[in-house]
Motif scaffolding. Structure first.
Motif, short mmCIF file in Angstrom:
data_model
loop_
_atom_site.label_atom_id
_atom_site.label_comp_id
_atom_site.label_asym_id
_atom_site.label_seq_id
_atom_site.Cartn_x
_atom_site.Cartn_y
_atom_site.Cartn_z
N ILE A 70 -5.68 15.91 3.97
CA ILE A 70 -6.46 15.56 2.77
C ILE A 70 -5.55 15.44 1.56
CG2 ILE A 70 -8.20 16.39 1.14
CD1 ILE A 70 -9.62 17.73 3.53
N LEU A 71 -4.69 16.43 1.37
CA LEU A 71 -3.84 16.44 0.18
C LEU A 71 -2.72 15.42 0.26
CD1 LEU A 71 -3.71 20.26 -0.62
CD2 LEU A 71 -5.24 18.50 -1.49
N ARG A 72 -2.28 15.09 1.47
CA ARG A 72 -1.28 14.02 1.57
C ARG A 72 -1.91 12.67 1.25
NH1 ARG A 72 3.53 14.88 3.58
NH2 ARG A 72 3.14 16.83 2.43
N TRP A 73 -3.19 12.50 1.62
CA TRP A 73 -3.90 11.28 1.21
C TRP A 73 -3.94 11.20 -0.31
CZ3 TRP A 73 -8.06 9.88 -1.76
CH2 TRP A 73 -8.57 8.59 -1.57
N LEU A 74 -4.23 12.32 -0.96
CA LEU A 74 -4.24 12.34 -2.43
C LEU A 74 -2.86 12.10 -3.01
CD1 LEU A 74 -6.58 15.26 -3.61
CD2 LEU A 74 -6.79 12.82 -4.12
N PHE A 75 -1.82 12.60 -2.32
CA PHE A 75 -0.45 12.41 -2.78
C PHE A 75 -0.17 10.93 -3.00
CE2 PHE A 75 3.99 11.46 -1.66
CZ PHE A 75 4.68 12.29 -2.56
N PHE A 76 -0.65 10.09 -2.10
CA PHE A 76 -0.45 8.65 -2.23
C PHE A 76 -1.51 8.01 -3.13
CE2 PHE A 76 1.76 9.61 1.74
CZ PHE A 76 2.95 8.97 1.53
N ALA A 77 -2.76 8.40 -2.97
CA ALA A 77 -3.85 7.76 -3.71
C ALA A 77 -3.74 8.00 -5.21
CB ALA A 77 -5.20 8.27 -3.20
N GLU A 78 -3.23 9.17 -5.62
CA GLU A 78 -3.13 9.49 -7.05
C GLU A 78 -1.84 9.00 -7.68
OE1 GLU A 78 -5.67 13.31 -8.20
OE2 GLU A 78 -3.91 13.82 -7.01
N ALA A 79 -0.92 8.49 -6.87
CA ALA A 79 0.37 8.04 -7.40
C ALA A 79 0.19 6.72 -8.16
CB ALA A 79 1.37 7.87 -6.27
N GLU A 80 0.43 6.75 -9.45
CA GLU A 80 0.25 5.56 -10.28
C GLU A 80 1.57 4.81 -10.42
OE1 GLU A 80 -2.87 6.48 -13.65
OE2 GLU A 80 -1.46 8.15 -13.44
N HIS A 81 1.61 3.59 -9.92
CA HIS A 81 2.78 2.72 -10.05
C HIS A 81 2.67 1.95 -11.37
CE1 HIS A 81 5.85 -0.25 -9.15
NE2 HIS A 81 6.16 0.40 -8.04
N THR A 82 3.79 1.79 -12.05
CA THR A 82 3.75 1.13 -13.36
C THR A 82 3.27 -0.31 -13.28
OG1 THR A 82 6.12 0.64 -13.10
CG2 THR A 82 5.52 2.57 -14.42
N VAL A 83 3.35 -0.93 -12.09
CA VAL A 83 2.87 -2.30 -11.96
C VAL A 83 1.37 -2.39 -12.23
CG1 VAL A 83 2.29 -2.29 -9.49
CG2 VAL A 83 3.14 -4.39 -10.55
N GLY A 84 0.67 -1.25 -12.06
CA GLY A 84 -0.76 -1.22 -12.32
C GLY A 84 -1.11 -1.54 -13.76
N LEU A 85 -0.14 -1.37 -14.67
CA LEU A 85 -0.38 -1.66 -16.08
C LEU A 85 -0.69 -3.14 -16.29
CD1 LEU A 85 2.46 0.53 -17.61
CD2 LEU A 85 0.02 0.99 -17.76
N TYR A 86 -0.07 -4.00 -15.48
CA TYR A 86 -0.30 -5.45 -15.61
C TYR A 86 -1.73 -5.83 -15.21
CZ TYR A 86 4.74 -6.07 -16.16
OH TYR A 86 6.03 -6.01 -16.61
N TYR A 87 -2.39 -4.96 -14.48
CA TYR A 87 -3.73 -5.25 -14.00
C TYR A 87 -4.80 -4.40 -14.70
CZ TYR A 87 -0.99 -7.46 -10.33
OH TYR A 87 -0.08 -8.23 -9.65
#
Length: 291
Positions: free
Chosen positions: A271-288
């Motif tokens: 569960i927490l490893r899923w969150l490890f990836f799901a909560e990781a915000e990549h800076t490319v997301g700023l463009y969207y």
């Protein structure tokens, strides 16, 4: 980021496998013959199975062997080389323990060190990604190593070590969130810096750069609602740390209870490893406009 099942399985189970190999290298548990063979078998199934599952996320899995040649610049390649070295050394060590009732102590210590180094190499694959501030921090490799050591102690039947490690892991997981939740803002990356239009003042996205989802949005942008993330954090920590700890320390102690505690721990880790990836915000997301 997109939490691919193959990567979740890889990081969790390879960590468990190499964690168990670490304890076996230290001579824990002190078994030989067929019993020792079972412990080594479990360790290898988890470690190798996890490593193999990581290739499922590759666009061309048949090219996975080429990754070993890039060890000078790639942590992915270094992890692969360390994994092969650890599995080879521990395989030779296992021959002595299982078939000859002999422990080559120095070889076991080298194998244990290589096993932990492999887990560190796995963590550095993510720590090196500076465009994901939550990962690019010293807490990431520490978290991976704590997961491996706690799971390894569990699988090795070292209850006296696993119990306090469970609490330590649970506390550090919370520390990781407290620190990680602030890192994106602290990095200074904003939509203004991403677009280079900061000189114009505060800006906002008029519309998305693409009319449909593309590769970047699929792999690098994954938004989790705060309410759902908070619920998963609570459930994850309870299963990962607190409930297994109570099952281990509260009498009466039975092997079936220990097995239940282990299954809860692995479930919490997934569960927490899923969150490890799901909560990781990549800076490319700023463009969207995805923060």
């Amino acid at each position: 980021m997109h939490p691919a099942p193959s990567i979740i399985f890889f990081t969790v189970f390879s960590g468990l496998g190499f964690g168990l190999l670490t304890f076996l290298g230290f001579g824990k548990p002190d078994y030989s013959g067929f019993t020792a063979f079972i412990f080594f078998l479990i360790a290898y199934v988890f470690a190798v199975g996890g490593l193999v599952s990581s290739t499922f996320h590759l666009g061309n899995p048949q090219r996975a062997l080429k990754a070993f040649s890039q060890w000078r610049s790639s942590w992915l390649s270094r992890e692969g080389c360390l994994a092969v070295a650890a599995l080879t050394v521990m395989g030779i060590y296992a021959i002595g323990v299982v078939f000859l009732d002999t422990r080559w102590t120095l070889l076991g210590l080298v194998g244990a060190a290589l096993s932990l180094a492999t887990v560190f190499g796995t963590s550095m694959i993510y720590t090196q990604i500076t465009t994901v501030p939550r990962w690019s921090h010293w807490t990431t490799p520490v978290l991976f190593i704590l997961y491996a050591l706690t799971g390894g102690a569990f699988l090795a039947g070292q209850t006296s070590i696993a119990a306090p490690m469970l609490l330590l892991l649970g506390v550090f997981q919370c520390v990781y969130w407290i620190i990680g939740d602030k890192l994106f803002s602290a990095s200074g990356s904003t939509i203004e810096t991403a677009t280079g239009l900061g000189s114009m003042g505060k800006i906002r996205m008029f519309e998305a750069p693409h009319s449909s989802k593309n590769y970047l949005m699929k792999e690098m942008v994954h938004v989790v609602g705060r309410k759902h993330a908070r619920t998963l954090r609570i459930i994850g920590v309870l299963c990962l740390s607190l409930l297994p700890y109570l099952l281990l320390v509260l009498p009466p102690f039975y092997h079936l209870i220990s097995l239940l505690a282990l299954l809860l721990h692995i479930g919490g880790a997934l569960i927490l490893r899923w969150l490890f990836f799901a909560e990781a915000e990549h800076t490319v997301g700023l463009y969207y406009g995805q923060r």
